[in-house]
Scaffold this active site. Structure first.
Site, mmCIF file in Angstrom:
data_model
loop_
_atom_site.group_PDB
_atom_site.id
_atom_site.type_symbol
_atom_site.label_atom_id
_atom_site.label_comp_id
_atom_site.label_asym_id
_atom_site.label_seq_id
_atom_site.Cartn_x
_atom_site.Cartn_y
_atom_site.Cartn_z
ATOM 1 N N TYR A 45 -0.682 8.690 -3.092
ATOM 2 C CA TYR A 45 -0.528 8.395 -4.511
ATOM 3 C C TYR A 45 -1.547 9.132 -5.376
ATOM 4 O O TYR A 45 -1.372 9.245 -6.583
ATOM 5 C CB TYR A 45 -0.690 6.882 -4.744
ATOM 6 C CG TYR A 45 0.556 6.071 -4.527
ATOM 7 C CD1 TYR A 45 1.652 6.566 -3.827
ATOM 8 C CD2 TYR A 45 0.639 4.775 -5.017
ATOM 9 C CE1 TYR A 45 2.788 5.801 -3.627
ATOM 10 C CE2 TYR A 45 1.770 3.998 -4.827
ATOM 11 C CZ TYR A 45 2.841 4.513 -4.132
ATOM 12 O OH TYR A 45 3.958 3.743 -3.944
ATOM 13 N N GLY A 46 -2.608 9.612 -4.762
ATOM 14 C CA GLY A 46 -3.720 10.165 -5.531
ATOM 15 C C GLY A 46 -3.377 11.359 -6.402
ATOM 16 O O GLY A 46 -4.036 11.607 -7.403
ATOM 17 N N CYS A 49 -12.269 2.279 0.170
ATOM 18 C CA CYS A 49 -11.003 2.828 0.678
ATOM 19 C C CYS A 49 -10.577 1.964 1.853
ATOM 20 O O CYS A 49 -11.404 1.610 2.701
ATOM 21 C CB CYS A 49 -11.180 4.278 1.122
ATOM 22 S SG CYS A 49 -9.728 4.972 1.965
ATOM 23 N N THR A 50 -9.294 1.635 1.920
ATOM 24 C CA THR A 50 -8.821 0.723 2.959
ATOM 25 C C THR A 50 -8.788 1.364 4.341
ATOM 26 O O THR A 50 -8.603 0.663 5.338
ATOM 27 C CB THR A 50 -7.429 0.172 2.615
ATOM 28 O OG1 THR A 50 -6.542 1.257 2.310
ATOM 29 C CG2 THR A 50 -7.503 -0.772 1.425
ATOM 30 N N HIS A 51 -8.974 2.677 4.439
ATOM 31 C CA HIS A 51 -9.123 3.316 5.754
ATOM 32 C C HIS A 51 -10.524 3.085 6.338
ATOM 33 O O HIS A 51 -10.698 3.110 7.555
ATOM 34 C CB HIS A 51 -8.908 4.833 5.646
ATOM 35 C CG HIS A 51 -7.470 5.257 5.616
ATOM 36 N ND1 HIS A 51 -6.611 4.899 4.602
ATOM 37 C CD2 HIS A 51 -6.748 6.029 6.479
ATOM 38 C CE1 HIS A 51 -5.424 5.443 4.839
ATOM 39 N NE2 HIS A 51 -5.479 6.116 5.965
ATOM 40 N N ASP A 66 0.865 -1.186 0.000
ATOM 41 C CA ASP A 66 0.000 0.000 0.000
ATOM 42 C C ASP A 66 0.897 1.231 0.000
ATOM 43 O O ASP A 66 2.081 1.161 0.361
ATOM 44 C CB ASP A 66 -0.910 -0.005 1.233
ATOM 45 C CG ASP A 66 -1.924 1.136 1.223
ATOM 46 O OD1 ASP A 66 -2.388 1.512 0.120
ATOM 47 O OD2 ASP A 66 -2.246 1.667 2.286
ATOM 48 N N SER A 67 0.318 2.351 -0.364
ATOM 49 C CA SER A 67 1.072 3.606 -0.324
ATOM 50 C C SER A 67 1.334 4.058 1.108
ATOM 51 O O SER A 67 2.167 4.933 1.335
ATOM 52 C CB SER A 67 0.327 4.698 -1.088
ATOM 53 O OG SER A 67 -0.960 4.900 -0.523
ATOM 54 N N CYS A 87 -4.032 -1.029 -2.262
ATOM 55 C CA CYS A 87 -4.145 0.424 -2.448
ATOM 56 C C CYS A 87 -5.119 0.621 -3.593
ATOM 57 O O CYS A 87 -4.889 0.119 -4.700
ATOM 58 C CB CYS A 87 -2.777 1.020 -2.781
ATOM 59 S SG CYS A 87 -2.798 2.736 -3.319
ATOM 60 N N ASN A 88 -6.203 1.319 -3.349
ATOM 61 C CA ASN A 88 -7.210 1.496 -4.394
ATOM 62 C C ASN A 88 -6.654 2.240 -5.598
ATOM 63 O O ASN A 88 -6.941 1.884 -6.747
ATOM 64 C CB ASN A 88 -8.425 2.223 -3.816
ATOM 65 C CG ASN A 88 -9.329 1.298 -3.035
ATOM 66 O OD1 ASN A 88 -10.193 0.638 -3.586
ATOM 67 N ND2 ASN A 88 -9.118 1.241 -1.727
ATOM 68 N N THR A 89 -5.843 3.273 -5.361
ATOM 69 C CA THR A 89 -5.291 4.050 -6.476
ATOM 70 C C THR A 89 -4.363 3.189 -7.315
ATOM 71 O O THR A 89 -4.437 3.186 -8.554
ATOM 72 C CB THR A 89 -4.535 5.284 -5.946
ATOM 73 O OG1 THR A 89 -5.440 6.077 -5.162
ATOM 74 C CG2 THR A 89 -4.003 6.126 -7.089
#
Length: 269
Positions: A42-43, A185-187, A10-11, A73-75
């Site tokens: 990363y966005g 979103c992973t948050h 992940d970022s 990481c979604n992005t």
């Protein structure tokens, strides 16, 4: 049979919620986690840059023994995975397609759209829209930029967070009622109980899909049954590209357990 070793990238810290779900579903596996904390978020970066960063992270994880890499990481899942999947030496799994698959199973009325709550970058990529469309689902995409900093502040059940969530939800469903809500979103798993209360209060008991949980279940289906059960605890190794001390502090909040040792790595080498 040797225990599988799964890399998670992940970022930053959010992908630890995916690791937490993997630990629950695959106690017979060992895990490596790499957070590119020096270069988050990363966005705001180009697809080319994100692909280069992600490729370097995968190479590092494979070099430490990963036999499968989860891009948590979604992005990066949206922008890098399509370019890297065909040329990788190990299987790669993102978080977007498993989330869309879970939405397909959860939606009771396929005529109703899936409400995707995500970051601005993920919404701008329309990755969930495209993934859901492959399963015959339409989407409402809603960027929720304030939720990530509130989670990182530790305000996971704070009145301010509840108010922010309710505003986002009310804006999202002003025109159309969704059939399910997908947390993109992973948050967001850290505020899932708060979000579920707000969603059910506003919309009734509709399904709420956690893409981290969906990803873990997807990978569980990919691996041998021996990976699903074990008496021995999973071995965990953590890597970060900046500030291991901060990673330890915040990482414990996302993983819900101690993060004992974080190794500093340089992805540019």
């Amino acid at each position: 049979m040797a225990r599988p070793c799964i890399g998670v990238f992940d970022s930053g810290f959010g992908g630890l919620t995916v690791l937490r779900a993997l630990l629950q579903h695959l106690p017979g596996a060992d895990f490596l986690y790499l957070g590119d904390t020096a270069r988050l978020p990363y966005g705001s970066k180009s697809a080319e840059t994100i692909t280069r960063y992600t490729s370097a992270a995968i190479h590092t994880l494979v070099g430490h023994g990963a036999q499968l890499v989860v891009i948590a990481c979604n992005t990066a899942s949206a922008l890098a995975l399509p370019h890297l999947q065909g040329n990788s030496e190990v299987p790669l799994v993102g978080v977007i397609q498993p989330g869309a698959e879970a939405a397909k199973l959860a939606v009771r009325d396929i005529q109703l759209p899936v409400l995707v709550l995500a970051t601005e970058a993920t919404v701008a990529s329309h990755a969930y829209q495209h993934a859901c469309a492959q399963h015959g689902l339409s989407t409402i995409e809603k960027a929720c930029p304030l939720l990530v900093p509130l989670v990182e502040e530790g305000w996971t059940d704070h009145p301010v967070t509840r108010q922010v969530a309710e505003i986002y939800l009310e804006e999202s469903v002003a025109a159309t009622r969704p059939g399910a809500v997908l947390l993109g979103c992973t948050h967001y798993p850290l505020v899932r109980p708060l979000l579920e209360r707000s969603i059910h209060s506003l919309l009734g008991p509709i399904p709420v899909i956690d893409s981290a949980e969906a990803t873990a279940m997807h990978i569980q289906g990919m691996l041998p049954a021996a990976s699903h059960n074990s008496n021995a605890p999973s071995a965990l190794r953590f890597f970060a590209t900046d500030s291991p001390q901060k990673f330890q502090r915040l990482g414990q909040r996302f993983l819900a357990q101690e993060v004992d040792l974080v190794t500093l790595v340089d992805l540019d080498r």
